[in-house]
Design a protein around this motif. Structure first.
Motif, PDB file in Angstrom:
ATOM      1  N   HIS A 288      12.413 -11.617   3.991  1.00 36.76           N
ATOM      2  CA  HIS A 288      12.158 -12.928   3.506  1.00 36.76           C
ATOM      3  C   HIS A 288      10.669 -13.196   2.946  1.00 36.76           C
ATOM      4  O   HIS A 288       9.660 -12.499   3.584  1.00 36.76           O
TER       5      HIS A 288
ATOM      6  N   TYR B 177      21.117 -14.054   6.260  1.00 36.56           N
ATOM      7  CA  TYR B 177      21.673 -14.933   5.108  1.00 36.56           C
ATOM      8  C   TYR B 177      23.149 -15.414   5.343  1.00 36.56           C
ATOM      9  O   TYR B 177      23.437 -16.209   4.587  1.00 36.56           O
TER      10      TYR B 177
ATOM     11  N   ASP C  92      16.371 -17.294  -1.074  1.00 40.84           N
ATOM     12  CA  ASP C  92      15.183 -17.078  -0.668  1.00 40.84           C
ATOM     13  C   ASP C  92      14.011 -17.611  -1.297  1.00 40.84           C
ATOM     14  O   ASP C  92      13.297 -18.529  -0.640  1.00 40.84           O
TER      15      ASP C  92
END
Length: 889
Positions: free
Chosen positions: A86, A251, A286
Motif C-alpha cells: 500500500h 484488499y 489504494d
C-alpha cells in the motif's frame, strides 16, 4: 471485527493500561524536515526517544497515518499486485519512554492478540535477535516468550540483524526487535520441507514488530547501554484486520471493499472477474486513500518534492482508470467513499472535501494535456532515434513534461519499442548529484564563514520583544571582508557581534531591523541583521562617523517607525493565513512569506487561482478581525503542547523543544518568533493588491497594511478624481464612460481598417489586370501587410480570378515574423507548384512552408528579408517554365 472496531479496540486496550492516546501527526510532520512523509508510528516521538524532548507522559499509543512510496517493501509498482503493498496505511503502535521494557511489552502484545483480538495462540510464532560480533543474542526476550508468556520453544526463531535489529540511523538509539507472525495455515505453504516464518512469507504473516531500544550506537561502531531503555512497536492496521476477518488479501477486507465497489460500478466490471482489471481497481482504491489524506494534510500536486509524489499517485490512478475504459473524469465518484468511511476518525478529510474533489477534476484534465503533449514528444523522439528510446530522451520527457516512466513503459510495450531505462537511471542519478553538489557547496560556503569560529564561544541574547533600545552592550567581535578585525574605521562596512541586542535578525520571512549603534568613538548605521552560526546574531553595519573596536560598549537603537510597519505587516500576515484557510479551505498551508516594512506577501498551497469573489471575502474577513481589536498574545510552550492546541507550523521548519506561539483571539494561532502588534486594531486597513501562481501548486497573495495601504488608497483616489475631471463624469460613472469611449474607438478602428483593406484590395486588383509576364506567365508580387491570414487567402482567390492565368505572390510582415502566400491558377499547376515555390521563398525569410499545388503558405522569423524573397519569385517561375513539367520548382 471491522476496521474501525479493530482500531478502537487497540487504542482502548492501551488507554485502560495508562497509555496516553496521542493523535496521529499529519503525513507531513511539522517539526521534522528530514522526512518527506510520516512512515512509521515513532516519527512524531523521535526527539523523545533521543532525549531531546520530554513530554507529560512516559507511555503512549497511536494510530498513525503513514505514506510509503519507495523502499524495500514499498515499490510503487507492486501496489495492487500483491495482497499487502500500500501507499497509505495506518500504523498501530504502543510506546514506552523509559517506563516499561521487554517483559511488559511482550506480555501486553500477547494479551492484546490472544485475548482482546481472540487470535488462537497456537497460530502465533515469534522471532528474536540471534546476536552478532558486536551485540549479544537477545536471550532475555527469548526467555520471556518461552517461560513467562508461554510460547513453545519450537515456535520461537532466532534470526539475524536484517530481520531483528533496528537502528534510527548510523548513530543513536538502536536495539534488537521481536516480531510476531500469524500462521495462515498449511494451504498457504510455498516451500518444500519445513515451513517457518524464516523461509515462508506466503504462509506466515508478520503482524507486529516490538523494538527494544536499549543501546546508543557510537560513531566508532560500539554500543553503549541507554540509561532509559524504551519501547517502540508497530502493527499495520490493514494487516491485522485481514487476519481478524480471515482474508488472504488486505484488499478483501472492509478497508477497501467500499472503494473497490465504487470503482467497479464506475467501470462496469465486477471485481474478481479479470485479474488485470482487478489490479487496476486495487491501484485506484489504494491511491484514492493516499490522495485524500495528502490533500487534507496540505499537500497539493506540484512538480517537485511532496507535490510530485501526489501528482504521480493521481496520474497512476487516472491511467489505471483509462485501462478500465473510464475516459471521463471519475475520481470525484470514488473519493466520497473515503470521506464517508474515514471522515469520522479523521475530520480533516471532511474539512478538505471540496478541495479534494476540485483537485481531482483539475488533475484529470491536466493529465489529458500531459498525455497529449507527452505522446507527441514520445513519437517525435522515436522518429529521431529509431526503435530504442535513449535514456536521455526518456528523462527529458519525465523531467520537462511530467511524463511518467510507467506510462512510457506501457506505450513502449504497445508499440514494440525498447526503453533505455539504464540510461534514464543514469540521468536521474546525475540530477541528484547536481542537486547534492549545489547543496554541499552552499553548506561549505557557510561553514567556512569567519563567524563559525565564534559559534561555540559566544551566544547573543535577543531581547527586542521587550525593548527597542539598549545601553552598554559590549562588542564581542568584528568582521570585515570575511576576516576577524579589531577595529572598523569611518567609511568601512563590516559586521558586529554584541552580547545582546534589540535588533531582530532576518528569519521566518520577516526582514531584519535597521537602526544605529553608537559607541564612544563612532556612529554606525545597521543595514541588516543575520544569524550566520548557531547562537549568533550579527549586525551588518557602515561606520558613518569615527570608529568602533572590540570591547567598546555601544548604545543600540532600532528604527522604530520601520519596526512598527514590519509588526503591522507580520500580524496582517497571520490574519491573512487564517482567512485563507477559512475561505479557501483547511488544505491551505503556508509555503513561504515576506514581511517587509512596505508590503507583505504570503505563499500558500492551493491548486488554482483565487476568484475575485474569494479575494474580496478574504480581504473583508481580515479587516473584520482588525476592527474587532483582537488582543495579540504570545506564549512560550513545549512544542507538543503548542501543536496539540492547534498552532500552525511551517512544514519543513525545524523547531526547538520550546516554541513561541502568537494567538489572535480564536481566529489565529501560529508558531512564530517574529515581532507583532499588541492588538489587531494597530494593523490598520489591509488591502490585497495581487494574487498569482509562483509554482505548480503554490499561489501568492500580496498585500499592504497601515500607512502603505493608506498611501495606496490616496493614489487610487487621486486617479479616480483625475478621471472624473478628464471624462466629466462622477466617480461611479467612470468605468461606464471609459467602456463607452473604448467601444467608440473600436468602431472607428474597424471602419478605418475596412477602408484600408478595401483600398489595398482595389489597388492589387488594378495591378493584377496589368500584371507583367515572366516566361509567358502573369506574375503579381505585392506586400499585403496588416491583413490577417484568412483575409490574405480570400484576396489571393480574388487576384487569381483577375489574373485569369498566372501567379500571385503576397507577403506580410510583422514585428518579428513574416509570411508568404503563393496562389497559382489551375491551368499552371502542372508547371508551377505553389507548395514548391513557397518553400523556396520561405527559406529566405528563415522559415518553411507548404500546401496545395494551387495555394500554399510559408512563415519565417526574418521580416527584414521579405522584399528580397518576393523579388526571387520571377526567377523561380522562369526556371519552372523552362523545365516545363514542374520538376524544377
Amino acid at each position: 471485527m471491522k476496521v474501525h472496531d479493530a482500531r478502537k479496540s487497540f487504542l482502548d486496550f492501551f488507554a485502560e493500561r495508562d497509555h496516553k492516546i496521542v493523535a496521529s501527526s499529519p503525513l507531513v510532520l511539522p517539526n521534522d524536515p528530514t522526512l518527506l512523509f510520516a512512515n512509521a508510528g515513532m516519527n512524531q516521538f523521535k526527539d523523545v526517544f533521543t532525549g531531546g524532548e520530554r513530554r507529560g507522559y512516559t507511555r503512549a499509543a497511536t494510530s498513525q497515518k503513514c505514506l510509503r512510496v519507495s523502499g524495500k517493501h514499498n515499490d510503487l509498482e507492486m501496489v495492487g499486485r500483491t495482497p499487502r503493498h500500500h501507499t497509505f496505511f495506518e500504523m498501530l503502535g504502543n510506546f514506552s519512554f523509559g517506563d516499561y521494557f521487554k517483559k511488559e511489552a511482550q506480555a501486553l502484545a500477547w494479551e492484546l492478540l490472544t485475548q482482546r483480538f481472540g487470535l488462537p495462540p497456537e497460530r502465533l510464532w515469534v522471532t528474536v535477535f540471534c546476536g552478532n560480533d558486536d551485540v549479544p543474542a537477545d536471550d532475555e526476550s527469548l526467555k520471556i516468550w518461552r517461560d513467562e508468556v508461554g510460547v513453545p520453544a519450537e515456535r520461537i526463531l532466532k534470526l539475524g540483524e536484517s530481520e531483528n535489529f533496528w537502528r534510527m540511523g548510523e548513530t543513536g538509539p538502536c536495539g534488537p526487535c521481536s516480531e510476531i507472525h500469524f500462521d495462515l495455515g498449511e494451504a498457504f505453504t510455498s516451500v518444500d520441507g519445513v515451513s517457518t516464518p524464516e523461509n515462508d512469507d506466503q504462509r506466515f504473516l508478520e503482524v507486529w514488530n516490538l523494538v527494544f531500544m536499549q543501546f546508543d550506537q557510537q560513531p566508532d561502531g560500539s554500543y553503549a547501554p541507554l540509561p532509559r531503555p524504551s519501547i517502540d512497536t508497530g502493527m499495520g492496521l490493514e494487516r491485522i484486520v485481514s487476519v481478524l476477518q480471515g482474508k488472504r488479501s488486505n484488499y478483501d477486507t472492509d478497508v477497501f471493499t467500499g472503494l473497490l465497489q465504487a470503482t467497479s460500478r464506475r467501470c462496469g466490471t465486477a471485481y474478481g472477474a479479470d485479474d488485470e482489471r482487478d489490479f487496476s481497481m486495487r491501484v485506484i482504491a489504494d491511491h484514492a486513500r493516499a490522495f485524500c489524506f495528502l490533500v487534507a494534510d496540505g499537500v497539493v500536486p506540484a512538480n517537485d518534492k511532496r507535490g510530485y509524489v501526489l501528482r504521480r499517485l493521481l496520474r497512476r490512478a487516472i491511467r489505471h482508470g483509462r485501462k478500465l475504459g473510464i475516459e471521463e473524469p471519475f475520481l470525484h465518484e470514488i473519493t466520497p467513499v473515503v470521506f464517508d468511511e474515514m471522515g469520522g476518525v479523521y475530520p480533516e478529510l471532511l474539512a478538505a472535501k471540496e478541495a479534494i474533489l476540485q483537485i481531482g477534476r483539475l488533475e484529470e484534465q491536466r493529465f489529458e494535456d500531459t498525455l497529449a503533449t507527452g505522446l507527441a514528444m514520445f513519437d517525435e523522439a522515436l522518429g529521431r532515434t529509431g526503435d530504442t528510446l535513449p535514456g536521455r530522451e526518456l528523462f527529458r520527457l519525465y523531467d520537462t513534461f511530467g511524463f511518467p516512466l510507467d506510462l512510457a513503459r506501457d506505450i513502449a510495450e504497445e508499440r514494440g519499442v525498447t526503453l533505455d531505462e539504464a540510461g534514464f537511471d543514469a540521468e536521474m542519478r546525475k540530477q541528484r548529484e547536481r542537486a547534492q553538489a549545489s547543496w554541499k557547496s552552499a553548506a561549505t560556503t557557510a561553514a567556512e564563514g569567519a563567524w563559525q569560529e565564534f559559534g561555540g564561544r559566544y551566544e547573543t541574547t535577543f531581547d527586542g520583544y521587550e525593548r527597542l533600545r539598549a545601553d552598554g552592550l559590549p562588542v564581542l567581535a568584528l568582521v570585515r571582508e570575511g576576516k576577524s578585525v579589531e577595529r572598523l574605521e569611518e567609511g568601512q562596512t563590516g559586521e558586529v557581534l554584541l552580547e545582546s541586542t534589540p535588533f531582530y535578525a532576518e528569519s521566518g520571512g520577516q526582514v531584519a531591523d535597521h537602526g544605529w549603534l553608537n559607541g564612544p568613538d563612532g556612529r554606525l548605521s545597521v543595514t541588516d541583521v543575520q544569524k550566520p552560526a548557531a547562537g549568533l546574531i550579527v549586525h551588518h553595519v557602515e561606520v558613518r562617523q569615527g570608529s568602533v573596536g572590540v570591547g567598546d560598549a555601544v548604545h543600540a537603537e532600532i528604527d522604530v517607525a520601520r519596526r512598527s510597519a514590519v509588526r503591522r505587516n507580520h500580524t496582517a500576515t497571520h490574519l491573512l493565513h487564517a482567512a485563507l484557510r477559512e475561505v479557501v479551505g483547511t488544505h491551505v498551508k503556508q509555503a513561504g512569506s515576506l514581511v517587509a516594512p512596505d508590503r507583505l506577501r504570503f505563499d500558500f498551497t492551493h491548486f488554482a487561482a483565487l476568484s475575485d469573489e474569494a479575494l474580496a471575502d478574504i480581504e473583508s474577513l481580515v479587516n473584520r478581525k482588525v476592527l474587532e481589536n483582537l488582543e495579540v498574545e504570545t506564549e512560550v510552550l513545549d512544542i507538543d503542547e503548542a501543536l496539540s492546541r492547534g498552532a500552525m507550523a511551517l512544514f519543513g521548519e525545524k523547531y526547538g523543544q520550546r516554541v513561541r506561539t502568537v494567538r489572535m483571539g480564536d481566529f489565529s494561532l501560529e508558531l512564530c518568533g517574529g515581532t507583532h502588534t499588541d492588538s489587531t486594531a494597530e494593523v490598520g486597513l489591509v488591502k490585497l493588491v495581487g494574487e498569482r501562481g509562483v509554482a505548480s501548486g503554490t499561489r501568492r497573495v500580496e498585500a499592504l497594511s497601515g500607512e502603505a495601504s493608506l498611501s495606496r488608497f490616496r493614489t487610487e483616489h487621486d486617479l479616480v478624481r483625475t478621471l472624473e475631471e478628464q471624462l466629466s463624469v462622477p466617480g461611479e460613472k467612470v468605468l461606464e464612460e471609459l467602456e463607452r469611449r473604448a467601444q467608440a474607438a473600436r468602431r472607428v478602428k474597424r471602419e478605418l481598417e475596412k477602408q484600408r483593406v478595401g483600398g489595398l484590395r482595389q489597388q492589387l486588383l488594378d495591378q493584377a489586370r496589368n500584371a507583367p509576364e515572366v516566361a509567358g506567365v502573369k506574375l503579381l508580387t505585392a506586400r499585403a501587410d496588416g491583413l490577417e491570414g484568412p483575409e490574405t487567402r480570400e484576396l489571393a482567390d480574388v487576384l487569381r480570378g483577375a489574373l485569369g492565368s498566372g501567379v500571385a505572390v503576397l507577403g506580410r510582415a510583422g514585428a518579428d515574423k513574416a509570411s508568404i502566400l503563393v496562389a497559382v491558377t489551375k491551368d499552371l499547376t502542372d508547371k508551377i507548384r505553389a507548395g514548391d515555390l513557397v518553400r523556396t521563398l520561405g527559406k529566405v525569410i528563415g522559415g518553411s512552408g507548404g500546401g496545395r499545388p494551387d495555394m500554399a503558405e510559408a512563415g519565417g522569423k526574418d521580416p527584414a528579408r521579405l522584399d528580397e524573397a518576393l523579388g526571387l519569385a520571377a526567377g523561380e517561375i522562369e526556371r519552372c517554365m523552362e523545365h516545363g513539367d514542374g520538376a524544377a520548382c
